[in-house]
Design an enzyme around this catalytic site. Structure first.
Site, PDB file in Angstrom:
ATOM      1  N   SER A 178       0.810  -1.218   0.000  1.00  0.00           N
ATOM      2  CA  SER A 178       0.000   0.000   0.000  1.00  0.00           C
ATOM      3  C   SER A 178       0.844   1.270   0.000  1.00  0.00           C
ATOM      4  O   SER A 178       0.542   2.231  -0.707  1.00  0.00           O
ATOM      5  CB  SER A 178      -0.944   0.007   1.203  1.00  0.00           C
ATOM      6  OG  SER A 178      -1.768  -1.132   1.203  1.00  0.00           O
ATOM      7  N   HIS A 196       1.028   4.716   4.301  1.00  0.00           N
ATOM      8  CA  HIS A 196       0.281   5.339   3.211  1.00  0.00           C
ATOM      9  C   HIS A 196       0.687   6.799   3.029  1.00  0.00           C
ATOM     10  O   HIS A 196       0.964   7.251   1.922  1.00  0.00           O
ATOM     11  CB  HIS A 196      -1.224   5.260   3.491  1.00  0.00           C
ATOM     12  CG  HIS A 196      -1.756   3.872   3.494  1.00  0.00           C
ATOM     13  ND1 HIS A 196      -3.070   3.571   3.788  1.00  0.00           N
ATOM     14  CD2 HIS A 196      -1.154   2.672   3.249  1.00  0.00           C
ATOM     15  CE1 HIS A 196      -3.256   2.269   3.715  1.00  0.00           C
ATOM     16  NE2 HIS A 196      -2.105   1.704   3.396  1.00  0.00           N
TER      17      HIS A 196
END
Length: 287
Positions: A208, A265
């Site tokens: 991610s 992230h």
């Protein structure tokens, strides 16, 4: 920015198929009549070279979009062709699948402890983590990158794999295999480090952070130096940013989907925007 003549063709030659293909690829251009010739103009010399190469291979248009923008799906394009055109993207996804399955989604501690950012040992019901500097002093530098290959459930693996396939192919086409490899490792390093330092946990994983890095890179690069390969499908950027905000809000944790690596992230996105700014500025200067 001055426009460049990419092609000069006789007036009687039919360029409609080739021009239609350029429109499908979102290549900025215009055609005019100059001194008894058709002249196809584009914004810069780099794009002009690409257009000339396309015309040599596909003077009538048609299937060239497969070669120009590997990020765009095509119903009739075979899987083998896609893999051939994006070997590094496919290799990263294969490694991710192998590592995740060998680790049994993190449950096989005999394998997983070699992949995590910080080494650990399980004794009874407790996991004891080794100080991260001790692992680095022991030469285990791969831990700075390896967590990006570890996924803890099928949904996590499928979603990250889909987006890496979407974004990785674009960058591999535009920047080459080494370019994609360098960005993947850089974003993996920075996002893993951010997650460890901000959350303090050594057990996390997933692509991610890398994906948000690739997204930020394409986004900012495209703003500064537009290129057909980085034209993302409508709504992708907005959707990914909204998902980031939802994760930061804690709503995903409350719904029982597990902990989200928010620091990875955010760290990946910031790193991607920074490298996109640098790469886009250099590409713009060259043009």
């Amino acid at each position: 920015m001055s426009i460049v003549a990419a092609l000069r063709r006789p007036l009687g030659e039919d360029l409609s198929g080739f021009v239609r293909m350029l429109r499908q690829l979102d290549v900025p251009h215009r055609v005019s009549e100059e001194a008894g010739e058709q002249v196809l103009w584009v914004p810069d010399e780099q794009l002009a070279e690409e257009v000339r190469g396309l015309f040599q291979r596909y003077p009538q248009g048609g299937e060239a979009q497969v070669q120009v923008d590997p990020g765009r799906p095509s119903a009739w394009r075979g899987v083998a062709t896609q893999l051939r055109d994006s070997p590094l993207t496919a290799l990263v996804l294969l490694l991710t699948l192998v590592v995740t399955l060998l680790s049994q989604f993190g449950d096989n501690h005999a394998v997983t402890h070699w992949i995590t950012f910080v080494d650990y040992q399980v004794h009874g019901e407790y996991a004891y983590f080794v100080p991260w500097l001790d692992s680095l002093k022991a030469g285990e530098w791969w831990r700075l990158f390896s967590p990006m290959l570890l996924h803890l459930n099928w949904l996590h693996l499928a979603m990250n794999g889909m987006w890496y396939w979407e974004l990785g192919r674009r960058i591999e086409y535009r920047q080459g295999r080494l370019g994609l490899l360098g960005l993947t490792l850089l974003f993996g390093l920075l996002s893993n480090s951010a997650q460890f330092w901000f959350e303090g946990s050594g057990r996390f994983g997933g692509l991610s952070g890398v994906l948000y890095g690739l997204l930020g890179y394409c986004w900012i690069f495209q703003l500064l130096a537009p290129t057909p390969a980085y034209v993302l499908p409508r709504g992708v950027l907005v959707m990914m940013l909204i998902w980031l905000l939802v994760c930061l809000s804690g709503a995903v944790d409350l719904l029982g989907f597990g902990a989200i690596a928010n620091a990875a992230h955010v760290g990946g996105l910031l790193a991607g925007c920074a490298t996109g700014l640098l790469g886009g500025a250099l590409a713009r200067a060259r043009r």
